[in-house]
Design a protein around this motif. Structure first.
Motif: not given
Length: 240
Positions: A159-178
């Motif tokens: 299990f992974a708890v992701l605490d605001e993993i999206d903050s600080g990411l640009d659109v491309d990085a957010l897409g890759a992480v997600a």
């Protein structure tokens, strides 16, 4: 692929003597993506800290189990070995500790760690040069967030708890992480509890359940349409 269950029942917790969590109930199964949303000060990050056992967050009641094994009274390293991973809202720099050494200490085979880290970094667009630095030292906010996902994918927790993993990411990085997080739900059945304020993460990481946390308690649960509703209406219906 094994089926695992993270069960949070009646969880209460205080920070600096103030009650922040007031009876949280959530069940996450392998392969599911659950999202916690809520107004500022509702207890979202405190929930993440309580789950991982952060010092200063005092659990005063309730239960946290993985596959029936109680974790409330266990230190963070025992929770991690039980299969729980926390990606921090503000990742901590650890001078003098390499990423590969941290992963080896967490149980990754030393013979595999370098190639695995390089593979996972490439998957989310993190420069391989950054893997040689001490853990999160001199990384930008976005690089540190991607580094958290490299660690998650290398460790392969239940299990992974992701605490605001999206903050600080640009659109491309957010897409890759997600995309990497979502692929993990299928690759090894990762169960996800993601904390966010923003619909933009959910456009990339497709949730099964949305939970609205208000004043330390889950006040409403629904499907992805609930997040779309909140984007329009906000949290006014939960104000007391």
């Amino acid at each position: 692929m094994s089926d695992h269950v993270l069960e949070i029942t009646g969880l209460t917790a205080t920070v600096a003597g103030k009650e922040v969590l007031n009876g949280v109930d959530v069940r996450v199964r392998s392969g599911e993506v659950h999202v916690i949303m809520g107004p500022n000060g509702s207890g979202k990050s405190t929930l993440a800290h309580a789950l991982m056992g952060r010092p200063g967050t005092i659990i005063t009641g309730g239960s946290i189990t993985i596959d029936g094994v109680e974790l409330v009274d266990q230190p963070p390293h025992v929770r991690a070995r039980a299969g729980l991973f926390l990606a921090l809202q503000q990742p901590i720099a650890v001078p003098g500790v390499s990423l590969s050494d941290a992963m080896t200490a967490a149980g990754v085979a030393r013979a595999d760690v370098a190639s695995t880290l390089e593979h996972e970094a490439a998957a989310i667009g993190l420069s391989a040069d950054l893997l040689d630095r001490p853990l999160n030292v001199d990384l930008s906010g976005g690089e540190a967030k991607r580094n958290e996902i490299v660690q998650m994918a290398t460790l392969k927790p239940k299990f992974a708890v992701l605490d605001e993993i999206d903050s600080g990411l640009d659109v491309d990085a957010l897409g890759a992480v997600a995309r990497r997080v979502e692929s993990a739900t299928k690759e090894w059945g990762l169960g996800v509890l993601a904390i966010t304020h923003f619909q933009r993460l959910l456009d990339q990481l497709h949730p099964d359940f949305i939970h609205v946390l208000v004043k330390g308690r889950i006040e409403k649960t629904g499907g992805p349409e609930l997040a779309e509703q909140l984007e329009i209406t906000g949290y006014g219906e939960f104000a007391t």
